[in-house]
Design a protein around this motif. Structure first.
Motif, PDB file in Angstrom:
ATOM      1  N   ALA A 150      21.518   5.429  16.561  1.00 17.35           N
ATOM      2  CA  ALA A 150      21.403   4.976  14.994  1.00 17.35           C
ATOM      3  C   ALA A 150      22.703   5.484  14.553  1.00 17.35           C
ATOM      4  O   ALA A 150      23.534   6.152  14.511  1.00 17.35           O
ATOM      5  N   ARG A 151      23.033   4.456  13.473  1.00 14.83           N
ATOM      6  CA  ARG A 151      24.306   4.608  12.704  1.00 14.83           C
ATOM      7  C   ARG A 151      24.107   5.551  11.586  1.00 14.83           C
ATOM      8  O   ARG A 151      22.856   5.756  11.110  1.00 14.83           O
ATOM      9  N   VAL A 152      25.149   6.466  11.357  1.00 17.33           N
ATOM     10  CA  VAL A 152      24.908   7.683  10.544  1.00 17.33           C
ATOM     11  C   VAL A 152      24.697   7.110   9.057  1.00 17.33           C
ATOM     12  O   VAL A 152      24.044   7.646   8.411  1.00 17.33           O
ATOM     13  N   SER A 153      25.094   5.992   8.714  1.00 24.23           N
ATOM     14  CA  SER A 153      24.940   5.431   7.400  1.00 24.23           C
ATOM     15  C   SER A 153      23.275   5.253   7.255  1.00 24.23           C
ATOM     16  O   SER A 153      23.219   5.116   5.909  1.00 24.23           O
ATOM     17  N   THR A 154      22.650   4.990   8.116  1.00 21.53           N
ATOM     18  CA  THR A 154      21.273   4.743   7.783  1.00 21.53           C
ATOM     19  C   THR A 154      20.392   5.920   7.718  1.00 21.53           C
ATOM     20  O   THR A 154      19.211   5.663   7.572  1.00 21.53           O
ATOM     21  N   LEU A 155      20.904   7.115   8.015  1.00 20.94           N
ATOM     22  CA  LEU A 155      20.224   8.270   7.982  1.00 20.94           C
ATOM     23  C   LEU A 155      20.187   8.937   6.616  1.00 20.94           C
ATOM     24  O   LEU A 155      21.073   9.003   5.872  1.00 20.94           O
ATOM     25  N   ARG A 156      18.952   9.841   6.476  1.00 17.86           N
ATOM     26  CA  ARG A 156      18.848  10.631   5.114  1.00 17.86           C
ATOM     27  C   ARG A 156      20.040  11.602   5.295  1.00 17.86           C
ATOM     28  O   ARG A 156      20.343  11.893   6.399  1.00 17.86           O
ATOM     29  N   ARG A 157      20.091  12.415   4.138  1.00 24.25           N
ATOM     30  CA  ARG A 157      21.039  13.652   4.119  1.00 24.25           C
ATOM     31  C   ARG A 157      20.458  14.480   4.940  1.00 24.25           C
ATOM     32  O   ARG A 157      21.258  15.055   5.661  1.00 24.25           O
ATOM     33  N   ALA A 158      19.277  14.893   5.056  1.00 21.80           N
ATOM     34  CA  ALA A 158      18.830  16.100   6.154  1.00 21.80           C
ATOM     35  C   ALA A 158      19.078  15.687   7.492  1.00 21.80           C
ATOM     36  O   ALA A 158      19.442  16.473   8.330  1.00 21.80           O
ATOM     37  N   HIS A 159      18.904  14.389   7.829  1.00 22.92           N
ATOM     38  CA  HIS A 159      19.198  14.021   9.231  1.00 22.92           C
ATOM     39  C   HIS A 159      20.631  13.982   9.679  1.00 22.92           C
ATOM     40  O   HIS A 159      21.237  14.248  10.652  1.00 22.92           O
ATOM     41  N   GLN A 160      21.532  13.533   8.717  1.00 22.36           N
ATOM     42  CA  GLN A 160      22.986  13.691   8.798  1.00 22.36           C
ATOM     43  C   GLN A 160      23.406  15.209   9.017  1.00 22.36           C
ATOM     44  O   GLN A 160      24.265  15.508   9.767  1.00 22.36           O
ATOM     45  N   GLN A 161      22.757  16.040   8.266  1.00 19.08           N
ATOM     46  CA  GLN A 161      22.810  17.591   8.623  1.00 19.08           C
ATOM     47  C   GLN A 161      22.487  17.786   9.929  1.00 19.08           C
ATOM     48  O   GLN A 161      23.179  18.568  10.295  1.00 19.08           O
ATOM     49  N   MET A 162      21.523  17.437  10.311  1.00 20.59           N
ATOM     50  CA  MET A 162      21.166  17.753  11.720  1.00 20.59           C
ATOM     51  C   MET A 162      22.197  17.200  12.713  1.00 20.59           C
ATOM     52  O   MET A 162      22.419  17.885  13.779  1.00 20.59           O
ATOM     53  N   VAL A 163      22.708  16.104  12.486  1.00 21.13           N
ATOM     54  CA  VAL A 163      24.103  15.719  13.478  1.00 21.13           C
ATOM     55  C   VAL A 163      25.140  16.603  13.399  1.00 21.13           C
ATOM     56  O   VAL A 163      25.687  16.756  14.316  1.00 21.13           O
ATOM     57  N   GLU A 164      25.459  17.030  12.157  1.00 25.14           N
ATOM     58  CA  GLU A 164      26.472  18.017  11.889  1.00 25.14           C
ATOM     59  C   GLU A 164      26.071  19.069  12.707  1.00 25.14           C
ATOM     60  O   GLU A 164      27.140  19.708  13.444  1.00 25.14           O
ATOM     61  N   ASP A 179      28.007  26.240   5.408  1.00 19.47           N
ATOM     62  CA  ASP A 179      28.344  26.733   4.008  1.00 19.47           C
ATOM     63  C   ASP A 179      27.384  25.984   3.078  1.00 19.47           C
ATOM     64  O   ASP A 179      27.410  24.597   2.846  1.00 19.47           O
ATOM     65  N   GLU A 180      26.588  26.503   2.245  1.00 21.04           N
ATOM     66  CA  GLU A 180      25.605  26.120   1.604  1.00 21.04           C
ATOM     67  C   GLU A 180      24.647  24.863   2.166  1.00 21.04           C
ATOM     68  O   GLU A 180      24.708  23.768   1.666  1.00 21.04           O
ATOM     69  N   PRO A 181      24.050  25.233   3.164  1.00 20.91           N
ATOM     70  CA  PRO A 181      23.598  24.309   3.895  1.00 20.91           C
ATOM     71  C   PRO A 181      22.279  23.339   3.262  1.00 20.91           C
ATOM     72  O   PRO A 181      21.863  22.416   3.875  1.00 20.91           O
ATOM     73  N   THR A 182      21.633  23.971   2.273  1.00 19.28           N
ATOM     74  CA  THR A 182      20.477  23.265   1.509  1.00 19.28           C
ATOM     75  C   THR A 182      20.676  22.775   0.185  1.00 19.28           C
ATOM     76  O   THR A 182      19.678  22.469  -0.332  1.00 19.28           O
ATOM     77  N   ALA A 183      22.032  22.410   0.145  1.00 25.45           N
ATOM     78  CA  ALA A 183      22.532  22.191  -1.300  1.00 25.45           C
ATOM     79  C   ALA A 183      21.683  21.041  -1.570  1.00 25.45           C
ATOM     80  O   ALA A 183      21.058  20.673  -2.903  1.00 25.45           O
ATOM     81  N   SER A 184      21.516  20.034  -0.658  1.00 24.30           N
ATOM     82  CA  SER A 184      20.684  18.477  -1.130  1.00 24.30           C
ATOM     83  C   SER A 184      19.649  18.393  -0.212  1.00 24.30           C
ATOM     84  O   SER A 184      19.374  17.187   0.059  1.00 24.30           O
ATOM     85  N   LEU A 185      18.920  19.311   0.117  1.00 23.56           N
ATOM     86  CA  LEU A 185      17.746  19.337   1.161  1.00 23.56           C
ATOM     87  C   LEU A 185      16.365  19.419   0.271  1.00 23.56           C
ATOM     88  O   LEU A 185      16.327  20.332  -0.592  1.00 23.56           O
ATOM     89  N   THR A 186      15.278  18.817   0.514  1.00 20.78           N
ATOM     90  CA  THR A 186      13.966  19.247  -0.086  1.00 20.78           C
ATOM     91  C   THR A 186      13.568  20.415   0.591  1.00 20.78           C
ATOM     92  O   THR A 186      14.235  20.915   1.681  1.00 20.78           O
ATOM     93  N   ASP A 187      12.548  21.157   0.097  1.00 22.70           N
ATOM     94  CA  ASP A 187      11.944  22.383   0.566  1.00 22.70           C
ATOM     95  C   ASP A 187      11.539  22.253   1.859  1.00 22.70           C
ATOM     96  O   ASP A 187      11.748  23.039   2.610  1.00 22.70           O
TER      97      ASP A 187
END
Length: 523
Positions: A150-164, A179-187
């Motif tokens: 899958a291309r990274v551009s198609t992933l949600r922010r949370a899934h991009q963090q999983m890739v990192e 570094d502030e890993p939950t800044a833009s994640l849902t609960d």
């Protein structure tokens, strides 16, 4: 807990120091970013770095992973004294970092991003089968359901963090920095991340976790190192400390002085609820008044109805019976447009979906509620762009909004700066009543102090302020009067010196459960 491999034939036992920093200094010209810094990370622990913006957290983690060099002191990694460390060498030795801003190439696949710069080759070709197998192995280990193609551009922010995270663990990672890993994640996404962190800790990794969010620290931290103004303050065991103590260590002030003293000068009543019951059933038979020059707080357990009260005052919750009046005028068929014209301002708890237009500029967000004001429009049809920009620049300075620039989008800001941007919108026109629902949820300590100062200023200027907060200390220390709700009803109202922790808690629960609840709270 498992022992951690350090390489072929080497094993690190749980509790063994992985990172040891002592008497470390780092300056940028005349500015001392770190002074006499101390830090230790052990195998099999989550060690939180805790401090305000500018405390030195970012500089410290950049030194640990080789992005920055230090001026003096000692840095030992896996027992080896290091100088002149580079990111490549740190990575090779087993140090990986997941920054708040990701380092992924959107046009490339998950697999390509994971191996970028570290491709496996066989002869003159890429060993794609070996790479795919290694990627699938690390994804399976972490429980990530990601398609390597899958291309990274198609992933949600949370899934991009999983890739990192997968990228960090693809190789022999022994020190992981988040570094502030939950800044833009849902609960829900954050909860999944916490499970992964705990799994990695149990596997023996040493994890450096940078966060200001108390619930995360309480759940994850084994130890906490507090920084202030580039200086080491102390390291404490999470089990042996409290939020009050951490706040005092971080800010250098007592917990009580953390909240401002707000002068009380009650004036005329500007908003009243008379026997109001909501159509949703979330609140029933509500009667209270809101006056100029004082802060009215709403307290209660989750689901008690306090947030719905504020939404009703702004016309977002329909009433079944009763009456709401503003400045003596009944608000019939109440709605947000009518609330604005009645000089009522509302700041929702959910900034991202209700509070801000996340993909619009700071200027748009700060003035959208006042475009019918002659200051910002001519004959209500032609916008005065210069006035809009001037107001936004003034608010950025006044509220200390940290932003990449005037044209930045709201979703580029941190939680605290998003909250301050919402407040800027509330200052764009004249209001009598300011309704704050969870005013400091998800913001750092410094932003809390700045938001509290805004509430103090508004109140002392003669505005009426209403706060609904899940933080008992916040609603107690910031309010002159406190209304306690339970199961949609008002069960108590406390005034002045009667606003104490025991008095508020006594109303949280019914009489049969009161003693048990207080005992649990005390423990």
């Amino acid at each position: 807990m498992n022992a951690t491999s350090t390489g072929p034939g080497e094993v690190i036992s749980p509790g063994t120091p992985l990172v040891e920093i002592s008497h470390l200094d780092k300056s940028y010209g005349a500015f001392k970013a770190l002074e006499d810094m101390q830090f230790e990370l052990r195998a099999g622990e989550v060690h939180v770095l805790f401090g305000e913006n500018g405390a030195g957290k970012s500089t410290l983690i950049q030194i640990i992973c080789g992005v920055q060099n230090y001026d003096s002191g000692e840095y030992r990694l896996f027992g080896e004294t290091l100088t002149g460390l580079t990111p490549a060498v740190a990575h090779e030795k087993g140090v990986s970092i997941v920054f708040q801003e990701f380092s992924l190439i959107p046009e490339m696949t998950v697999e390509e991003n994971l191996f970028l710069g570290h491709e496996i080759t066989g002869g003159w070709r890429l060993a794609k089968s070996a790479m795919r197998a290694k990627v699938q192995s690390v994804l399976n280990r972490l429980g990530f359901k990601l398609d390597p193609a899958a291309r990274v551009s198609t992933l949600r922010r949370a899934h991009q963090q999983m890739v990192e995270i997968a990228k960090a663990l693809l190789w022999d990672c022994r020190v992981l920095i988040l570094d502030e890993p939950t800044a833009s994640l849902t609960d829900q996404e954050a909860a999944q991340l916490f499970d992964i962190i705990e799994q990695l800790r149990d596997e023996g990794l040493g994890i450096i976790y940078v966060s200001h969010r108390m619930p995360e620290i309480t759940r994850l931290a084994d130890r906490i190192t507090v920084l202030r103004d580039g200086k080491y303050i102390t390291t404490v065991n999470q089990a042996d400390t409290s939020e009050k103590e951490l706040v005092q260590l971080m800010t250098g002030r007592s917990f009580d002085s953390f909240f401002p003293q707000i002068a009380r000068n009650p004036g005329e009543t500007v908003l009243t609820f008379e026997d109001v019951t909501l159509q949703s059933g979330h609140a029933k038979n509500l009667s209270f008044s809101v006056r100029r020059g004082e802060v009215l707080g709403f307290a209660g357990l989750a689901g008690c109805g306090k947030s719905e009260v504020l939404r009703a005052a702004f016309g977002l919750e329909k009433i079944a019976t009763g009456r709401i009046t503003a400045n003596g005028v009944a608000l019939e068929k109440h709605n947000p447009r009518k609330a604005l014209s009645s000089r009522i301002c509302y700041f929702p708890s959910d900034r991202s979906t209700e509070g801000l237009a996340m993909h619009q500029s700071l200027t748009f967000n700060s003035t959208i509620a006042a475009l019918d004001d002659p200051v910002f429009s001519r004959r209500k049809t032609l916008l005065n762009r210069r006035a809009e920009r001037g107001f936004t620049e003034k608010m950025i300075d006044k509220l200390k909004i940290r932003t990449p620039g005037l044209t930045a989008k709201a979703d580029q800001l941190s939680g605290g700066n998003k909250q301050k941007l919402m407040i800027a919108r509330g200052l764009s026109r004249e209001f009598d009543v300011f309704l704050f629902d969870e005013p400091t949820v998800g913001v750092d300590i410094q932003a809390k102090l700045e938001i509290y100062d805004v509430i103090k200023t508004l109140t002392e200027e003669g505005k009426a302020v209403v706060i609904a907060s899940s933080e008992l200390a916040e609603v107690m220390h910031m309010s002159h009067r406190v209304i306690v709700m339970r199961e949609g009803r008002i069960v108590g109202e406390l005034d002045g010196e009667a606003v104490t922790e025991s008095a508020v808690l006594s109303h949280f629960f019914d009489h049969d459960n009161k003693s048990q609840a207080e005992e649990q709270h005390a423990s």
